[in-house]
Enzyme design. Structure first.
Site, PDB file in Angstrom:
ATOM      1  N   PRO A  33      -1.066  -3.439  -2.261  1.00 25.56           N
ATOM      2  CA  PRO A  33      -0.988  -4.041  -3.590  1.00 25.56           C
ATOM      3  C   PRO A  33      -1.672  -5.400  -3.618  1.00 25.56           C
ATOM      4  O   PRO A  33      -1.505  -6.202  -2.697  1.00 25.56           O
ATOM      5  CB  PRO A  33       0.521  -4.171  -3.825  1.00 25.56           C
ATOM      6  CG  PRO A  33       1.133  -3.138  -2.937  1.00 25.56           C
ATOM      7  CD  PRO A  33       0.255  -3.076  -1.733  1.00 25.56           C
ATOM      8  N   GLU A  34      -2.466  -5.625  -4.661  1.00 25.94           N
ATOM      9  CA  GLU A  34      -3.162  -6.897  -4.806  1.00 25.94           C
ATOM     10  C   GLU A  34      -2.449  -7.730  -5.868  1.00 25.94           C
ATOM     11  O   GLU A  34      -1.367  -7.366  -6.343  1.00 25.94           O
ATOM     12  CB  GLU A  34      -4.630  -6.632  -5.151  1.00 25.94           C
ATOM     13  CG  GLU A  34      -5.331  -5.811  -4.074  1.00 25.94           C
ATOM     14  CD  GLU A  34      -6.800  -5.532  -4.387  1.00 25.94           C
ATOM     15  OE1 GLU A  34      -7.405  -6.278  -5.182  1.00 25.94           O
ATOM     16  OE2 GLU A  34      -7.355  -4.555  -3.837  1.00 25.94           O
ATOM     17  N   HIS A  77      13.679   5.960   2.382  1.00 30.56           N
ATOM     18  CA  HIS A  77      12.995   4.736   2.787  1.00 30.56           C
ATOM     19  C   HIS A  77      13.440   3.511   1.976  1.00 30.56           C
ATOM     20  O   HIS A  77      12.746   2.499   1.975  1.00 30.56           O
ATOM     21  CB  HIS A  77      11.488   4.929   2.668  1.00 30.56           C
ATOM     22  CG  HIS A  77      10.955   6.040   3.521  1.00 30.56           C
ATOM     23  ND1 HIS A  77      10.978   5.986   4.893  1.00 30.56           N
ATOM     24  CD2 HIS A  77      10.417   7.238   3.188  1.00 30.56           C
ATOM     25  CE1 HIS A  77      10.461   7.100   5.383  1.00 30.56           C
ATOM     26  NE2 HIS A  77      10.116   7.879   4.379  1.00 30.56           N
ATOM     27  N   ARG A 112       6.163   2.942   5.264  1.00 35.40           N
ATOM     28  CA  ARG A 112       5.406   2.544   6.449  1.00 35.40           C
ATOM     29  C   ARG A 112       5.946   1.263   7.087  1.00 35.40           C
ATOM     30  O   ARG A 112       5.531   0.889   8.189  1.00 35.40           O
ATOM     31  CB  ARG A 112       3.925   2.375   6.073  1.00 35.40           C
ATOM     32  CG  ARG A 112       3.311   3.667   5.545  1.00 35.40           C
ATOM     33  CD  ARG A 112       1.891   3.492   5.071  1.00 35.40           C
ATOM     34  NE  ARG A 112       0.975   3.245   6.182  1.00 35.40           N
ATOM     35  CZ  ARG A 112      -0.332   3.046   6.035  1.00 35.40           C
ATOM     36  NH1 ARG A 112      -0.871   3.053   4.817  1.00 35.40           N
ATOM     37  NH2 ARG A 112      -1.097   2.843   7.073  1.00 35.40           N
TER      38      ARG A 112
END
Length: 275
Positions: A2-3, A93, A112
């Site tokens: 994500p930016e 998660h 992740r």
């Protein structure tokens, strides 16, 4: 990853759910994220009011009434979602859960585990290792044509590499650098130190415009990004070069979008429109 627009979209979604709220319950299901969740995290968060939420680069900063700050980084695949009332069972998660006095349930999930959630003492934000060396915010008043020219002077690196350097300007990533350089008509391979003042002014304006458009669109959802309500962002439908290798340029119509690799990342550009 994500930016800036994706992280700002998450922050905007969190504001009505968290700002001014007392965090009544804290659950940490897994601590071994990229940075381990502090063992006393629950005790430092539970029972305290959230004063404000802000963003620095790609980090969400949650200030508590204790003046301590929760720092959230989404990593590659992190997501934050908000559930109302009585939340269902957490996903596999979902590593951290906050529940406010108004029964808003905020869940941080990261398959992740490249993201992290940390908490730091009052006054330690500016010296926090991940934040200490960041450049100015691209949407802030300090990011100007003069600043960019001064910082790029005598640099032999490429324009693409320069803009990706978080010490130069904070929060820009691969997608939005590609799009901004295209709109400004600047080759990603151009030597950064040769950028003119006029082009620098144009580039600064374009960067701000692209970022604001992306925030308005809820960011770009290519794989993992979702807004806090679970909806997709849709700025990906506005891409003019990113991911469009081999397609006709939307601006000149005569050249095809090319792809090269710079610093291990894909760069997309039009060799006719970008000089």
């Amino acid at each position: 990853m994500p930016e800036l627009p994706e992280v700002e979209t998450v922050r905007l979604g969190l504001v009505p759910a968290l700002e001014g709220q007392v965090i009544k319950e804290v659950t940490v299901r897994r601590r071994d994220l990229r940075l381990p969740v502090p063992l006393d995290f629950e005790d430092r968060v539970r029972g305290f009011t959230v004063l404000s939420l802000r963003r620095r680069s790609k980090y969400v900063l949650v200030e508590l009434e204790t003046k301590e700050t929760i720092i959230i980084h989404l990593g590659m695949s992190g997501r934050i979602r908000i559930e109302q009332g009585n939340p269902g069972e957490p996903d596999k998660h979902d590593h951290i859960e906050l529940i406010t006095e108004s029964r808003q349930c905020i869940r941080f999930g990261d398959p992740r585990r490249f993201g992290f959630v940390d908490i730091i003492p009052a006054g330690a934000v500016e010296t926090y290792p991940s934040l200490a060396k960041l450049g100015p915010e691209p949407l802030g008043d300090d990011f100007t044509a003069q600043f960019l020219c001064d910082r790029l002077r005598n640099k032999t690196t490429s324009m693409k590499a320069a803009l990706m350097d978080q010490r130069l300007v904070a929060g820009l990533g691969n997608i939005y650098v590609n799009e901004a350089l295209f709109r400004a008509g600047i080759s990603p391979q151009k030597q950064a130190g040769k950028l003119t003042k006029a082009k620098a002014g144009l580039l600064v304006d374009v960067i701000k415009k692209v970022l604001l458009e992306a925030i308005e669109s809820g960011g770009s959802s290519l794989k993992d990004h979702r807004r806090t309500d679970g909806e997709l962002g849709y700025f990906q439908h506005s891409f003019q070069v990113y991911g469009r290798e081999g397609e006709p340029c939307q601006q000149c119509g005569s050249a095809q979008i090319q792809r090269i690799v710079q610093q291990g990342r894909s760069t997309f550009y039009c060799s006719s429109c970008q000089q």
